[in-house]
Design a protein around this motif. Sequence first.
Motif, PDB file in Angstrom:
ATOM      1  N   LEU A  11       2.191  -3.898   6.916  1.00 53.27           N
ATOM      2  CA  LEU A  11       3.610  -4.209   7.062  1.00 53.27           C
ATOM      3  C   LEU A  11       4.324  -4.136   5.708  1.00 53.27           C
ATOM      4  O   LEU A  11       5.430  -3.606   5.608  1.00 53.27           O
ATOM      5  CB  LEU A  11       3.765  -5.600   7.687  1.00 53.27           C
ATOM      6  CG  LEU A  11       5.112  -5.977   8.248  1.00 53.27           C
ATOM      7  CD1 LEU A  11       5.559  -4.975   9.310  1.00 53.27           C
ATOM      8  CD2 LEU A  11       5.061  -7.367   8.850  1.00 53.27           C
ATOM      9  N   ILE A  12       3.686  -4.631   4.666  1.00 53.00           N
ATOM     10  CA  ILE A  12       4.266  -4.547   3.315  1.00 53.00           C
ATOM     11  C   ILE A  12       4.400  -3.085   2.893  1.00 53.00           C
ATOM     12  O   ILE A  12       5.432  -2.669   2.361  1.00 53.00           O
ATOM     13  CB  ILE A  12       3.415  -5.351   2.305  1.00 53.00           C
ATOM     14  CG1 ILE A  12       3.574  -6.847   2.569  1.00 53.00           C
ATOM     15  CG2 ILE A  12       3.791  -4.999   0.867  1.00 53.00           C
ATOM     16  CD1 ILE A  12       2.599  -7.720   1.818  1.00 53.00           C
ATOM     17  N   TYR A  13       3.364  -2.301   3.152  1.00 58.20           N
ATOM     18  CA  TYR A  13       3.399  -0.871   2.820  1.00 58.20           C
ATOM     19  C   TYR A  13       4.533  -0.163   3.562  1.00 58.20           C
ATOM     20  O   TYR A  13       5.218   0.691   3.014  1.00 58.20           O
ATOM     21  CB  TYR A  13       2.046  -0.237   3.168  1.00 58.20           C
ATOM     22  CG  TYR A  13       1.983   1.244   2.913  1.00 58.20           C
ATOM     23  CD1 TYR A  13       1.866   1.738   1.620  1.00 58.20           C
ATOM     24  CD2 TYR A  13       2.059   2.140   3.962  1.00 58.20           C
ATOM     25  CE1 TYR A  13       1.821   3.101   1.390  1.00 58.20           C
ATOM     26  CE2 TYR A  13       2.015   3.514   3.742  1.00 58.20           C
ATOM     27  CZ  TYR A  13       1.889   3.989   2.459  1.00 58.20           C
ATOM     28  OH  TYR A  13       1.844   5.337   2.232  1.00 58.20           O
ATOM     29  N   TYR A  14       4.724  -0.548   4.812  1.00 54.59           N
ATOM     30  CA  TYR A  14       5.792   0.040   5.635  1.00 54.59           C
ATOM     31  C   TYR A  14       7.173  -0.363   5.137  1.00 54.59           C
ATOM     32  O   TYR A  14       8.108   0.433   5.133  1.00 54.59           O
ATOM     33  CB  TYR A  14       5.592  -0.382   7.082  1.00 54.59           C
ATOM     34  CG  TYR A  14       6.703   0.046   8.012  1.00 54.59           C
ATOM     35  CD1 TYR A  14       6.907   1.369   8.324  1.00 54.59           C
ATOM     36  CD2 TYR A  14       7.547  -0.905   8.586  1.00 54.59           C
ATOM     37  CE1 TYR A  14       7.916   1.775   9.182  1.00 54.59           C
ATOM     38  CE2 TYR A  14       8.559  -0.524   9.446  1.00 54.59           C
ATOM     39  CZ  TYR A  14       8.748   0.813   9.733  1.00 54.59           C
ATOM     40  OH  TYR A  14       9.750   1.184  10.578  1.00 54.59           O
ATOM     41  N   LEU A  15       7.312  -1.618   4.683  1.00 53.75           N
ATOM     42  CA  LEU A  15       8.618  -2.123   4.288  1.00 53.75           C
ATOM     43  C   LEU A  15       9.010  -1.792   2.859  1.00 53.75           C
ATOM     44  O   LEU A  15      10.195  -1.825   2.520  1.00 53.75           O
ATOM     45  CB  LEU A  15       8.667  -3.646   4.490  1.00 53.75           C
ATOM     46  CG  LEU A  15       8.601  -4.115   5.928  1.00 53.75           C
ATOM     47  CD1 LEU A  15       8.494  -5.635   5.994  1.00 53.75           C
ATOM     48  CD2 LEU A  15       9.808  -3.640   6.716  1.00 53.75           C
ATOM     49  N   LEU A  16       8.055  -1.487   1.975  1.00 56.77           N
ATOM     50  CA  LEU A  16       8.358  -1.222   0.572  1.00 56.77           C
ATOM     51  C   LEU A  16       9.364  -0.098   0.358  1.00 56.77           C
ATOM     52  O   LEU A  16      10.267  -0.240  -0.482  1.00 56.77           O
ATOM     53  CB  LEU A  16       7.077  -0.941  -0.206  1.00 56.77           C
ATOM     54  CG  LEU A  16       6.319  -2.175  -0.673  1.00 56.77           C
ATOM     55  CD1 LEU A  16       5.049  -1.777  -1.373  1.00 56.77           C
ATOM     56  CD2 LEU A  16       7.168  -3.056  -1.556  1.00 56.77           C
TER      57      LEU A  16
END
Length: 129
Positions: free
Chosen positions: A121-126
């Motif tokens: 999710l962090i990778y997607y949102l960065l």
Amino acid sequence: MNNEKPVKPTLNPSDHLANERTFLAWIRTSIALMAFGFVVVKFALFIKQISIVLAGKVILPGKGYSATIGIFFVAIGALMALLAYFRYKHTEKQLTEHTYQPSFMLSLVLTLAIIIMSGLLIYYLLPSI
């Protein structure tokens, strides 16, 4: 020669109640994960619809994996509820038979799953920062 009958150990109600409280905590957590997944899916749909209304076209950066991520969270929450039930029944049987052995495998697997999901999710949102 000893003719006394073996004393059957008594069941401790507080152990059984603690097992039920733990089960309910797992269920609350699984419901929270499913609710979060539902919100992620519906929020992506809301953003898509609002962009159509305001701009006449879909304005979303990237490929839009929100629905996939949300469904994944719902699936993990449902799996967590099922595993919590099996863990509850197994612990209940062990408590009844006075053979309780703590097991941390379910906690470890679910913790790792949530850490992996959070990382994705962090990778997607960065990119959206």
